[in-house]
Enzyme design. Sequence first.
Site, PDB file in Angstrom:
ATOM      1  N   CYS A 138     -12.600 -47.580  72.241  1.00 50.82           N
ATOM      2  CA  CYS A 138     -13.601 -46.632  73.036  1.00 50.82           C
ATOM      3  C   CYS A 138     -14.437 -45.676  72.432  1.00 50.82           C
ATOM      4  CB  CYS A 138     -12.770 -46.110  74.124  1.00 50.82           C
ATOM      5  SG  CYS A 138     -13.981 -45.265  75.475  1.00 50.82           S
ATOM      6  N   ILE A 139     -14.606 -44.562  72.570  1.00 46.11           N
ATOM      7  CA  ILE A 139     -15.650 -43.373  71.856  1.00 46.11           C
ATOM      8  C   ILE A 139     -14.703 -43.413  70.488  1.00 46.11           C
ATOM      9  CG2 ILE A 139     -16.068 -41.170  71.712  1.00 46.11           C
ATOM     10  CD1 ILE A 139     -16.126 -40.959  74.887  1.00 46.11           C
TER      11      ILE A 139
END
Lengths: 349, 133
Positions: A138-139
Site C-alpha cells: 500500500c502506501i
Amino acid sequence: MSTLQTLAKLPSATAEFANVILTVPDARIGQTPRDTVWTHRNTTLYRYRSDQREHTVPILLVFALINRPEIFDLRPGNSFVEFLLASGFDVFLVDWGVPDEADADMGLAEFICDELHWAVRETLRACGTDELTLLGWCIGGTLCAIYCALHPAGAVRNAVLLTTPIEPNRSLYASWVGHDEFDVELIAERYRVVPGSGIDWANKLMKPVTNYLTTYRRLFQSILGGNDPRLGYQGMAKWVADNPPFPGKAYREWITWMYQENKLVTGGVYLRGQRVDLAQIEQNLLVVTADGDHIAPPAGTIPILELVASEDVTHLERQGGHIGLMAGSKAKQEIWPELADWLRERSDN
Amino acid sequence: MAEHSNPSPYEQAESRAARALEQLVAKPSFGVLLAQTAENVAAITRIGSDLADLVLRNLRIAGRADITRLARQLHRTEDKLELVLQEVEHLSDELARTSMTRTPVARTPPAASPARAAKANGARVERPKAAAP
C-alpha cells in the site's frame, strides 16, 4: 437446515455472534517472536527470530502509515512473516508507531529520508550484509518506490510493491479528495494529525454495504451454519479497527502530490531538494496488483512498469482485494509461494 | 459458495443495494459533500480542542498544547542523539576497518553498538562519573 431448526438455533447463534464481535479487541495478532533492533521517535525496527535463515539478503517489510503492520503477521498459521521465516529468509519489519500531535511535522521526507533510510542502515548493520530486499505494501510500497528512486545505487537489491498507489488520480478516492473543494491544508492544519478512524471510515465508505452490512451478515450466517469463524474473523477485525493517525504534514503531501497534482509519475516530487524520478529505479522489481482492489486499483499501479529502468521487472495481477490478496484465506496457497519463489531467486550471493 | 449459486431474495436485495450505493459514492457531488463534511468536522473538533485547552490553561493545568510542545523538544533531542549515535557507529566501523588492515583477522559483521542496543531496549546508558576536582 429446516426453518424450525434455524429458529431453535437463533438465540445461541445470536449470543455467539455478539460474543465474537465484543471480544474482537482481545484477539491476539502479531505473535511471531521478534527483537527490537533500533528505535527513533515512534519508529521501531524489529527482527524476527529464526534459526533457519538460509538466504543472505534480508527482507525489510514496510507497511502503510494508516494501519498497523501486524497484517504481515496476523495469526499463527496465517502469517506472511511466519511463511517467509519458514522459507529461510531473514525478516525485518519497520513499524511507524502511533503518531500524535507532536509528530504533525513528520512529512514524507522525514519518513523516507530519515526513518526508512535509517531502518535500511540498521538492517544491514544487524545482519552484516550490504544488500536487502524492500517489500512495501500500500502506501508502504510507494515509500519504498520513492526510496529506490532516490538511492538507485544504494543497498536495495530487490523491491517488491504490493497493491501500491503510483498514479491514483483516477481512483474513487481521488474523486473524493482530488478536487479543489477538498481543502487538504485546512484538514491537516486543523487536525494536526488526521484521525485514523476518519480515514478508515472513508475507506469503508467506498463499499458501504459490503463493509457495514455484508461482513456481519456473513459472520452471522457462518455461526448459524455451525462454523466457528472466530479465529479467522477476529484477527482481521482487530487489525482493521486499529488505525493510527496520519501526521498532518505527511497527509497534506500525500493527498496533494498523489491525488490532486499527480506528481509522482511526472517527476514533480522533490524530497529535501532531490527530485524523485521513478526512471532512476534500477532494482529488481516485483509489482503485485489485485483485480478487485478499489483502494489502489491496478490501473493506478501499472504505470510504474513503464517508468522504471530496471532490467528485471515482474508484474503479477491476481484475484483479490487490496488487503485480501495478501491476508486472505487463499494467500498462503497462492500469492505467498509466488513471492517466496521470486525472492528466493534473487536473495543469494 | 451457496450464496453465489442460489442467493436468497434478501441477498439479492443486498447485492442490488451495494451496487446502488457504490454508484452513489462514486458521484462527484458525493465527493464535494464529503469534503464539506470533513472540513466542518475538522473545524468543530479544533474549536472543541482549543476550548478544552483554554480551560485547562486557566486552571493552571498542563493542556494538550503544553504536552505537545514538550514532546517536540524531546523529539529534537532524540534526533540529535540519533545523529550522534550514527556518527559513533561510523567511527567505530572505521576503527574496526583500520585495525583489520593492521592485523588481518576474520571479519565479523558489525554489531549494534552497546549504546544503541541500550537505546533500542529503552534502557538508560550509564556513563562514568567525572572525578571530583
